[in-house]
Structures are given as structure tokens and as C-alpha cells.
Design a protein around this motif. Structure first.
Motif, PDB file in Angstrom:
ATOM      1  N   TYR A  84       0.885  -1.159   0.000  1.00  0.00           N
ATOM      2  CA  TYR A  84       0.000   0.000   0.000  1.00  0.00           C
ATOM      3  C   TYR A  84       0.927   1.214   0.000  1.00  0.00           C
ATOM      4  CZ  TYR A  84      -3.317  -3.526   1.613  1.00  0.00           C
ATOM      5  OH  TYR A  84      -4.090  -4.661   1.729  1.00  0.00           O
ATOM      6  N   THR A  85       0.960   1.920  -1.129  1.00  0.00           N
ATOM      7  CA  THR A  85       2.001   2.924  -1.344  1.00  0.00           C
ATOM      8  C   THR A  85       1.465   4.342  -1.199  1.00  0.00           C
ATOM      9  OG1 THR A  85       3.145   1.416  -2.851  1.00  0.00           O
ATOM     10  CG2 THR A  85       3.729   3.743  -2.988  1.00  0.00           C
ATOM     11  N   TYR A  86       2.230   5.181  -0.501  1.00  0.00           N
ATOM     12  CA  TYR A  86       1.852   6.572  -0.272  1.00  0.00           C
ATOM     13  C   TYR A  86       3.075   7.470  -0.446  1.00  0.00           C
ATOM     14  CZ  TYR A  86      -2.357   4.569   1.756  1.00  0.00           C
ATOM     15  OH  TYR A  86      -3.526   3.877   1.930  1.00  0.00           O
ATOM     16  N   THR A  87       2.863   8.604  -1.104  1.00  0.00           N
ATOM     17  CA  THR A  87       3.902   9.617  -1.242  1.00  0.00           C
ATOM     18  C   THR A  87       3.641  10.720  -0.235  1.00  0.00           C
ATOM     19  OG1 THR A  87       4.146   9.168  -3.602  1.00  0.00           O
ATOM     20  CG2 THR A  87       4.992  11.270  -2.802  1.00  0.00           C
ATOM     21  N   THR A  88       4.680  11.182   0.439  1.00  0.00           N
ATOM     22  CA  THR A  88       4.507  12.218   1.444  1.00  0.00           C
ATOM     23  C   THR A  88       5.411  13.410   1.167  1.00  0.00           C
ATOM     24  OG1 THR A  88       6.201  11.386   2.955  1.00  0.00           O
ATOM     25  CG2 THR A  88       4.004  10.447   3.155  1.00  0.00           C
ATOM     26  N   ASN A  89       5.159  14.485   1.903  1.00  0.00           N
ATOM     27  CA  ASN A  89       5.920  15.721   1.739  1.00  0.00           C
ATOM     28  C   ASN A  89       6.929  15.963   2.857  1.00  0.00           C
ATOM     29  OD1 ASN A  89       4.657  16.611  -0.673  1.00  0.00           O
ATOM     30  ND2 ASN A  89       2.876  17.294   0.495  1.00  0.00           N
ATOM     31  N   THR A  90       7.083  14.978   3.755  1.00  0.00           N
ATOM     32  CA  THR A  90       8.052  15.135   4.841  1.00  0.00           C
ATOM     33  C   THR A  90       8.865  13.858   4.995  1.00  0.00           C
ATOM     34  OG1 THR A  90       6.560  14.316   6.574  1.00  0.00           O
ATOM     35  CG2 THR A  90       6.491  16.682   6.103  1.00  0.00           C
ATOM     36  N   TYR A  91       9.955  13.966   5.722  1.00  0.00           N
ATOM     37  CA  TYR A  91      10.776  12.800   6.040  1.00  0.00           C
ATOM     38  C   TYR A  91      10.318  12.165   7.354  1.00  0.00           C
ATOM     39  CZ  TYR A  91      13.734  14.432   2.255  1.00  0.00           C
ATOM     40  OH  TYR A  91      14.187  14.819   1.018  1.00  0.00           O
ATOM     41  N   GLY A  92       9.905  12.995   8.304  1.00  0.00           N
ATOM     42  CA  GLY A  92       9.445  12.482   9.576  1.00  0.00           C
ATOM     43  C   GLY A  92       7.965  12.148   9.555  1.00  0.00           C
ATOM     44  N   HIS A  93       7.589  11.061  10.257  1.00  0.00           N
ATOM     45  CA  HIS A  93       6.192  10.635  10.319  1.00  0.00           C
ATOM     46  C   HIS A  93       5.878  10.021  11.679  1.00  0.00           C
ATOM     47  CE1 HIS A  93       7.072  10.716   6.016  1.00  0.00           C
ATOM     48  NE2 HIS A  93       5.790  10.966   5.851  1.00  0.00           N
ATOM     49  N   TRP A  94       4.699  10.341  12.159  1.00  0.00           N
ATOM     50  CA  TRP A  94       4.187   9.715  13.379  1.00  0.00           C
ATOM     51  C   TRP A  94       3.264   8.578  12.974  1.00  0.00           C
ATOM     52  CZ3 TRP A  94      -0.491  11.624  16.546  1.00  0.00           C
ATOM     53  CH2 TRP A  94      -0.571  10.923  17.759  1.00  0.00           C
ATOM     54  N   SER A 125      13.835  21.050   9.362  1.00  0.00           N
ATOM     55  CA  SER A 125      14.072  19.639   9.043  1.00  0.00           C
ATOM     56  C   SER A 125      13.253  19.103   7.880  1.00  0.00           C
ATOM     57  CB  SER A 125      13.807  18.773  10.282  1.00  0.00           C
ATOM     58  OG  SER A 125      12.457  18.865  10.685  1.00  0.00           O
ATOM     59  N   GLU A 126      12.254  19.863   7.409  1.00  0.00           N
ATOM     60  CA  GLU A 126      11.356  19.333   6.387  1.00  0.00           C
ATOM     61  C   GLU A 126      11.257  20.234   5.161  1.00  0.00           C
ATOM     62  OE1 GLU A 126      10.392  16.457   6.561  1.00  0.00           O
ATOM     63  OE2 GLU A 126      10.280  15.891   8.669  1.00  0.00           O
ATOM     64  N   PRO A 127      10.915  19.661   3.994  1.00  0.00           N
ATOM     65  CA  PRO A 127      10.662  20.487   2.810  1.00  0.00           C
ATOM     66  C   PRO A 127       9.475  21.411   3.050  1.00  0.00           C
ATOM     67  CG  PRO A 127      10.922  18.171   2.205  1.00  0.00           C
ATOM     68  CD  PRO A 127      10.814  18.217   3.698  1.00  0.00           C
ATOM     69  N   ILE A 171      11.553  32.871  11.464  1.00  0.00           N
ATOM     70  CA  ILE A 171      11.641  31.420  11.299  1.00  0.00           C
ATOM     71  C   ILE A 171      11.697  31.120   9.808  1.00  0.00           C
ATOM     72  CG2 ILE A 171      10.489  29.212  11.698  1.00  0.00           C
ATOM     73  CD1 ILE A 171       9.248  30.391  14.206  1.00  0.00           C
ATOM     74  N   LYS A 172      12.921  30.959   9.308  1.00  0.00           N
ATOM     75  CA  LYS A 172      13.150  30.745   7.877  1.00  0.00           C
ATOM     76  C   LYS A 172      14.042  29.531   7.694  1.00  0.00           C
ATOM     77  CE  LYS A 172      13.084  35.730   6.896  1.00  0.00           C
ATOM     78  NZ  LYS A 172      13.844  36.856   6.308  1.00  0.00           N
ATOM     79  N   LYS A 173      13.698  28.708   6.732  1.00  0.00           N
ATOM     80  CA  LYS A 173      14.488  27.506   6.478  1.00  0.00           C
ATOM     81  C   LYS A 173      15.910  27.894   6.085  1.00  0.00           C
ATOM     82  CE  LYS A 173      14.345  23.025   4.190  1.00  0.00           C
ATOM     83  NZ  LYS A 173      14.258  22.299   5.469  1.00  0.00           N
ATOM     84  N   GLY A 174      16.866  27.220   6.689  1.00  0.00           N
ATOM     85  CA  GLY A 174      18.260  27.471   6.374  1.00  0.00           C
ATOM     86  C   GLY A 174      18.887  28.612   7.142  1.00  0.00           C
ATOM     87  N   GLN A 175      18.097  29.276   8.009  1.00  0.00           N
ATOM     88  CA  GLN A 175      18.627  30.389   8.797  1.00  0.00           C
ATOM     89  C   GLN A 175      18.410  30.124  10.281  1.00  0.00           C
ATOM     90  OE1 GLN A 175      17.343  34.283   7.597  1.00  0.00           O
ATOM     91  NE2 GLN A 175      17.345  33.781   5.420  1.00  0.00           N
ATOM     92  N   ALA A 176      19.356  30.582  11.079  1.00  0.00           N
ATOM     93  CA  ALA A 176      19.220  30.434  12.526  1.00  0.00           C
ATOM     94  C   ALA A 176      18.100  31.330  13.038  1.00  0.00           C
ATOM     95  CB  ALA A 176      20.534  30.797  13.205  1.00  0.00           C
ATOM     96  N   PHE A 177      17.314  30.788  13.952  1.00  0.00           N
ATOM     97  CA  PHE A 177      16.243  31.565  14.580  1.00  0.00           C
ATOM     98  C   PHE A 177      16.806  32.162  15.864  1.00  0.00           C
ATOM     99  CE2 PHE A 177      12.268  31.362  17.355  1.00  0.00           C
ATOM    100  CZ  PHE A 177      11.782  32.577  16.895  1.00  0.00           C
ATOM    101  N   GLN A 178      17.160  33.446  15.798  1.00  0.00           N
ATOM    102  CA  GLN A 178      17.827  34.114  16.909  1.00  0.00           C
ATOM    103  C   GLN A 178      17.197  35.488  17.145  1.00  0.00           C
ATOM    104  OE1 GLN A 178      21.891  34.034  15.429  1.00  0.00           O
ATOM    105  NE2 GLN A 178      22.337  32.169  16.600  1.00  0.00           N
TER     106      GLN A 178
END
Length: 511
Positions: free
Chosen positions: A200-210, A277-279, A296-303
Motif C-alpha cells: 500500500y504505497t503513499y507519497t509524502t511531503n516530509t521525512y518524519g512521520h508519526w 528539518s522538512e521540505p 523562522i526561515k528555512k536554512g537560517q538560525a532563529f535568533q
């Protein structure tokens, strides 16, 4: 020849425009464009006065529509506050999933660990609105560049949600395996490789899953469900399908674990962890815009600097007040489960997407993700005789918030529309986890030994600090000085539940 000059002039006048009569000069002047003044009256409502007195921002000063420096600072502080509150309220689901991930990984690494509440989940665990009757089991799955296989157990209610808290798949009783168990293949974002058959195949948009599944007790015992999971659950990369690695099963019953997101400014760090951590394709660009606006931007430190941190602290206070109010004291009629009662349902209009007639119900979405966990269409679908349905109460019949120092009575009419069973579980208003009392399991269901049933087939359930005499088996304990709320669950719901023909009474104050 005295007239010769006049003759020459006359001849010249025949060919030159300069020669004209006084009358023609007047006509030429009338044809020439007039000099006009650009003084059109500006329509009402366009002009901003040089001084505005705002109830929220105080005095705002401008020079002909352009703010002075002090006003510009006030405006940008407000914009940052607005975006931060927006990020809190609309991004609470992101923080919730990150907290679940962290709680699971404290007990063991991703993919190879399955957490089983072998003796049921009790009030020691901080877990959003879990119940006292289901056998909870879960794993965190982290994909790499290749697909991941999840072998699921039979006869469970199972869900796969991604790291953005978006629905991926059901398995078990409401899944394509039809409660038989099966092999689910999860393809990572952007996967272009071959996809084998037999899954049963599913495509997702993240690497992490609960991955969470609930088993069912048999004859009052959770052991059969636990044994079935241990015999069948495996999680591994597709490349290891011929030699799957062993799973590590951890009994979490009685352990104090935390899977609940923060309600202060640290919530923004939880959200940032998912962004990093996610697309980004997995989340709404407008919400991502609110996050980017507060840093809060991907690839940048949140400071955040000192100014921004102060704004985030304030935004978290406002955000916490908003979601708690939207859940406990909703103003939207669609958040009430049964008309004219205090029973609530944040899954309004039976939509797990919180949508109705093309509109997203923002208060319902925020309330749900503050209060509960797990997203699947099955939670809101009309599925006769399968799954479970819910109704939530924070207040008694008079609309007063439940008080742990008082005793309340719920009346359940005879013949509840169910294939399986009904239950009450009570929760701490602060943690939305099971209320911690002298009772290990703060709940009650119709399978409880010694439960008193009325002569007409109905039941009376008492919730309060002490049991009414003779009704000890129909009682759930509360703590004086603390509030509480409850969820009534119906397992295997039948038609009259969905038609709102049968439902529990509102709570009546006994003392």
C-alpha cells in the motif's frame, strides 16, 4: 505708386497666417488650450489624518501620510506581534507534532523503536486526550532517500501523519488492509525511483512521520493486541526487505513521558525545528510567510533579539489565551456537537480539514490541535459500526466551568447506538492529559465490573471529589481546586448517533 506698400502687404496676407483680422485673432485664442489648476476634490476616506488616535497603538503621527520614526516603530512592533500571534495560533499543530516526536525519541531511536502501553496508558503520561481503554502503540519513522516499509498489525485503528501534522494514511479497521495488517510503503519527498508492487504505497511531503495505532482489549486484557503488534510490526528501508531488522518494543505504561507542545514562547522553537528539518512544500505558504516574518526561515538560525523576544513572549500569552478560549468557550455554533447542549466538537461539519463551503474554520482547527491529536478523515466520517466518535464537555448544563470541588451527574439514556462500548475519560484543563488523581485510570466505561445500570437500561455517571454512596462503581474522581473536562466516546457508533437522536445529558450539578 504711393499705394505700392499696401499692395505688397495685401499680397503677403494671402499666403501668411500672421495676417488676420482682429476677429480671427479672437477666434484663435478661444481655440487655444486653457491653463487649468489640478485641484480635484479627494473622495472621502482616502486621506489619513496627520494624527491618529488608536485604541491599541496610541497616538500615531504622520507628515502628509508618511509616518514619523516613532510611529513607524509602533507599527512594526504591532506587525511583528500580529505575525507572532498568527504563527502561534495557526502553527500550533506543527509544534504539537514536534513535541510528539521528541517524546517518542526519548525512549528510543526512530524506525527501530515501538512504544507500547502494554498495561494501558494511565495519568502519568502527558499525552493529549488519550483514553483509558484503548491499547496505545506508536513509532516515529524517519525517511532517508529511499522508501520505508511499515508492516502493520491486524485489527487496530492506525494512522500515519506527517511532520507538518498532515494526514497520510489509515491502516487497520479503516485502512486498505481491512484490519488484516499489511505492508505500507512510504515514498520520501521527490522520490523518482521504481515503486515495487505488493505494497500500500503513499507519497509524502516530509521525512518524519508519526505512526500510531490503537489495539483493543479482549475480555478485559490488552495482551492479545500487544502480542499481535510484537509479532507483526516492522519498520525498515525498502533495501532491507529481504532481511528486516528486529524492532525494539518498549513498555511505556506507568512511565512519565511528555508529548505535549509548549504554551509559552518556546513554542516558536518547536515550530522552527520542523521548518528546518522538512521540505517547505508540505505546509501552507501563507503560514510559512507569517513564520518567516518573525524570523523562522528555512536554512537560517532563529535568533530573535531582545526586542523580538519580548514580542514573542507577549504573542505566546495572547496565543495561549486564544486557543484555550476557542476550545473551552467557543462562540461559533458549529463547534457545538448537539444543539442546545454544552457538548462540543471541534471537528466541525465532519471535516478533518476544518473546511466548510470553501471556507477554512480557523477557530475549529486551532481548538482541535490545542486540545487533541491525530488527524484522519475517519475521525469525522460517518462509518457505521466502526471506529469511534467523540463529544467534549468543559461546562455543566448552566454553562459553568467544571469545578473539581463539586459533584456532577451525567445521564446516559438506554440503548446507546454502539456496536462496541461507551466511555468517559476526564482531563486536566492545563495539560489536556488524563487528570492525575488517586485513580490510576481517570475514566469509566460500560464494561467496568460492578457498574450500576438503572432499571430502564440507562446509566448515571458521577464525576466529583467523592463518590456518592452506593455509586462508587459509577464514579470518576476529581481534585478540589482544579478544573477538568471530559470526552464521551462511542466505539462502533450506529446510525442514531450520527443523526443526533441519542446523546448523553449535560452534566447536572449535584452539590
Amino acid at each position: 505708386m504711393r499705394n505700392l506698400p499696401n499692395l505688397i502687404v495685401a499680397l503677403l496676407c494671402l499666403t501668411a497666417a500672421a495676417c488676420s483680422s482682429p476677429e480671427s485673432k479672437i477666434q484663435d485664442e478661444e481655440r487655444a488650450p486653457a491653463k487649468m489648476k489640478m485641484t480635484t476634490a479627494i473622495p472621502e476616506g482616502i486621506v489619513t489624518p496627520n494624527v491618529l488616535n488608536s485604541d491599541n497603538l496610541g497616538t500615531l503621527e504622520f507628515f502628509d501620510g508618511v509616518p514619523n520614526p516613532a510611529t513607524a516603530d509602533k507599527v512594526y512592533d504591532y506587525i511583528d506581534l500580529h505575525n507572532a500571534v498568527d504563527a502561534f495560533v495557526k502553527g500550533i499543530h506543527i509544534a504539537s507534532m514536534e513535541a510528539i516526536k521528541r517524546g517518542i525519541l526519548e525512549l528510543g531511536p526512530a524506525n527501530s523503536t515501538a512504544i507500547l502501553f502494554e498495561d494501558l496508558m494511565d495519568s502519568k503520561s502527558f499525552f493529549l486526550t488519550a483514553n483509558t481503554t484503548s491499547v496505545y502503540m506508536m513509532s516515529w519513522v524517519e525517511l532517508g532517500d529511499e522508501p520505508m516499509v511499515i508492516e502493520t498489525p491486524p485489527d487496530v485503528l492506525g494512522i500515519i501523519d506527517d511532520h507538518w501534522f498532515k494526514y497520510v494514511a489509515d491502516f487497520g479497521r479503516l485502512g486498505p488492509d481491512k484490519a488484516q495488517g499489511g505492508k505500507f510503503l512510504i515514498l520520501p519527498p521527490g522520490y523518482k525511483g521504481e515503486v515495487p508492487e505488493g505494497y500500500y504505497t503513499y507519497t509524502t511531503n516530509t521525512y518524519g512521520h508519526w505512526v500510531i495505532w490503537r489495539g483493543f482489549q479482549k475480555d478485559g486484557s490488552p495482551k492479545p493486541a500487544v502480542d499481535a503488534t510484537k509479532a507483526s510490526v516492522r519498520i525498515y528501508p525498502l533495501s532491507q526487505k529481504d532481511n528486516p531488522p528486529a524492532m525494539n518494543f518498549i513498555n511505556a505504561s506507568g512511565k512519565s513521558i511528555n508529548t505535549i507542545h509548549r504554551m509559552d514562547a518556546e513554542i516558536f522553537n518547536e515550530i522552527n525545528a520542523v521548518v528546518q528539518s522538512e521540505p517547505l512544500i508540505g505546509e501552507n505558504p501563507e503560514l510559512l510567510g507569517s513564520l518567516a516574518a518573525i524570523g523562522i526561515k528555512k536554512g537560517q538560525a532563529f535568533q530573535p533579539d531582545a526586542r523580538m523576544q519580548k514580542i514573542l513572549d507577549e504573542a505566546a500569552k495572547i496565543g495561549a489565551a486564544i486557543v484555550r478560549t476557542q476550545m473551552a468557550k467557543p462562540r461559533s455554533e458549529y463547534l457545538y456537537k448537539f444543539k442546545g447542549t454544552q457538548w462540543l466538537n471541534p471537528l466541525a461539519y465532519k471535516s478533518y480539514l476544518f473546511e466548510h463551503e470553501g471556507v477554512r474554520l480557523l477557530d475549529a482547527r486551532s481548538a482541535f490541535h490545542f486540545y487533541a491529536t491525530g488527524i484522519t478523515p475517519a475521525m469525522s466520517m460517518k462509518i457505521i459500526g466502526k471506529g469511534s466518535q467523540y463529544a467534549i464537555a468543559y461546562s455543566d448544563a448552566d454553562g459553568n466551568t467544571f469545578d473539581g470541588s463539586k459533584t456532577y451527574k451525567f445521564h446516559l439514556p438506554a440503548n446507546p447506538p454502539m456496536k462496541d462500548f461507551w466511555s468517559f475519560t476526564i482531563y486536566d484543563n492545563q495539560t489536556r492529559s488524563m487528570l492525575q488523581t488517586d485513580q490510576q485510570f481517570p475514566g469509566i466505561d460500560n464494561n467496568k465490573e460492578g457498574l450500576v445500570q438503572n432499571a430502564d437500561g440507562s446509566w448515571d455517571i458521577y464525576i466529583g471529589p467523592e463518590a456518592p454512596k452506593g455509586m462508587e462503581n459509577n464514579w470518576v474522581q476529581t481534585i478540589p481546586g482544579k478544573g477538568w473536562n471530559t470526552i464521551f466516546r462511542l466505539y462502533g457508533p450506529l446510525e442514531s448517533w450520527f443523526d443526533n437522536e441519542w446523546y448523553p445529558s449535560d452534566a447536572v450539578l449535584v452539590e
